[in-house]
Design a protein around this motif. Sequence first.
Motif, short mmCIF file in Angstrom:
data_model
loop_
_atom_site.label_atom_id
_atom_site.label_comp_id
_atom_site.label_asym_id
_atom_site.label_seq_id
_atom_site.Cartn_x
_atom_site.Cartn_y
_atom_site.Cartn_z
N ARG A 7 -45.42 -113.75 -11.50
CA ARG A 7 -46.14 -114.23 -12.69
C ARG A 7 -45.28 -114.12 -13.94
N LEU A 8 -44.54 -113.01 -14.06
CA LEU A 8 -43.66 -112.84 -15.22
C LEU A 8 -42.52 -113.86 -15.21
N ILE A 9 -41.96 -114.12 -14.03
CA ILE A 9 -40.90 -115.12 -13.91
C ILE A 9 -41.43 -116.49 -14.33
N ASP A 10 -42.62 -116.84 -13.86
CA ASP A 10 -43.21 -118.14 -14.21
C ASP A 10 -43.48 -118.24 -15.70
N LEU A 11 -43.98 -117.17 -16.29
CA LEU A 11 -44.27 -117.16 -17.73
C LEU A 11 -42.99 -117.38 -18.53
N CYS A 12 -41.92 -116.69 -18.16
CA CYS A 12 -40.65 -116.85 -18.86
C CYS A 12 -40.10 -118.26 -18.69
N ALA A 13 -40.24 -118.82 -17.49
CA ALA A 13 -39.75 -120.18 -17.25
C ALA A 13 -40.52 -121.19 -18.09
N GLU A 14 -41.83 -121.01 -18.20
CA GLU A 14 -42.65 -121.91 -19.01
C GLU A 14 -42.25 -121.87 -20.47
N GLN A 15 -41.85 -120.69 -20.96
CA GLN A 15 -41.50 -120.50 -22.36
C GLN A 15 -40.01 -120.70 -22.61
N GLY A 16 -39.23 -120.84 -21.53
CA GLY A 16 -37.80 -121.07 -21.70
C GLY A 16 -37.04 -119.87 -22.23
N VAL A 17 -37.38 -118.66 -21.75
CA VAL A 17 -36.71 -117.45 -22.22
C VAL A 17 -36.16 -116.67 -21.03
N GLN A 18 -35.15 -115.86 -21.31
CA GLN A 18 -34.59 -114.95 -20.32
C GLN A 18 -34.82 -113.52 -20.79
N SER A 19 -35.10 -112.65 -19.85
CA SER A 19 -35.39 -111.26 -20.17
C SER A 19 -34.30 -110.35 -19.63
N THR A 20 -34.39 -109.09 -20.02
CA THR A 20 -33.60 -108.03 -19.41
C THR A 20 -34.55 -107.18 -18.59
N CYS A 21 -34.24 -106.98 -17.31
CA CYS A 21 -35.12 -106.27 -16.39
C CYS A 21 -34.47 -104.95 -15.97
N PHE A 22 -35.09 -103.86 -16.37
CA PHE A 22 -34.62 -102.53 -15.99
C PHE A 22 -35.33 -102.15 -14.70
N ILE A 23 -34.58 -102.16 -13.60
CA ILE A 23 -35.18 -102.07 -12.27
C ILE A 23 -34.91 -100.71 -11.65
N LEU A 24 -35.96 -100.11 -11.13
CA LEU A 24 -35.85 -98.81 -10.49
C LEU A 24 -35.15 -98.95 -9.14
N GLY A 25 -34.28 -98.01 -8.83
CA GLY A 25 -33.56 -98.05 -7.56
C GLY A 25 -34.49 -98.04 -6.36
N ASP A 26 -35.57 -97.27 -6.44
CA ASP A 26 -36.52 -97.23 -5.32
C ASP A 26 -37.14 -98.60 -5.06
N VAL A 27 -37.39 -99.36 -6.12
CA VAL A 27 -37.92 -100.72 -5.96
C VAL A 27 -36.87 -101.62 -5.32
N ALA A 28 -35.63 -101.52 -5.79
CA ALA A 28 -34.56 -102.34 -5.23
C ALA A 28 -34.37 -102.05 -3.74
N LYS A 29 -34.53 -100.80 -3.37
CA LYS A 29 -34.36 -100.41 -1.97
C LYS A 29 -35.47 -100.97 -1.10
N GLU A 30 -36.71 -100.88 -1.57
CA GLU A 30 -37.86 -101.30 -0.77
C GLU A 30 -38.12 -102.80 -0.87
#
Length: 287
Positions: free
Chosen positions: A40-63
């Motif tokens: 949903r966040l990716i779609d919202l950013c695409a609709e608005q034409g913006v790029q974000s910075t995503c601070f991603i937890l290592g545990d999330v990246a692993k799973e």
Amino acid sequence: MKINNFLTFDIEEWFHANYEGVDTTHYDTRSTNLESNVDRLIDLCAEQGVQSTCFILGDVAKEKPQVVKKLFDAGHEIASHGSSHKLVYTMSPEEFRVDLKNSTDLLEQICGEKVVGFRAPSWSLKRETLPWFYTILAEEGLNYSSSIYPAKHSLFGIPDFPMTPHTPTLEPVLEIPQHLMNLFGNKVGYAGGGFLRFFPTWLIKHQMSRANAHGKSVFLYLHPREIDIDQPRLALNRIDGYFHYQGIAGCEEKLSSLIEKFQPTFIRMDKYTLKSQGDLGILPKKT
């Protein structure tokens, strides 16, 4: 002079939180809406034409490496939020180095691109961590941090820390702190998390516009759970529970309105950092 703002997301699970006396380790087998929330966040950013910075937890990246890949493929910056949401000031310098390196190595393996940014879980920097924090970031090849709440909070905060992006030490690492507002003589947040969900949209827009008019950059920040009314619930006391869950129902609409208002000003933090370091004649540490 054009003022840049930042759209940032802390990509973590619904149970990644730091409340005293609340054990969240047993929640890691529960079902999760993280991927659909990120979509949903990716779609919202695409609709608005913006790029974000995503601070991603290592545990999330692993799973869920596919979540990291989706964000990267959509043009968003991939940055580190540490490995397991452990507070920085509870770690020794070497423990922090290992935690940081584990997260950045994993993110880089997924994306094939160097990670240059870091945000501390729960803004967990204190004045006593600063002498070694930026040194370790620089030695590990990171260019910036966005980790400091420049006021006193029960869990975190460094009062009187400048609210302007700057290099706090001799290390070539830029700090991009939160911008706070003055409320009845106290400095408080307004542009992210529970603050953004609590304060009305018009007030947040006013404060951001005022900050920009005075040459100050502002970053918005949210967690995927903050647009999810169907998430599981943590066992929190009444006060913590209110702050953690209030305003979720209208948060996505509020975020969309804020992005629309400030859309031309948003820039990824890595691109801003390179530009700022060039303006200051600072060379990022080579890896």
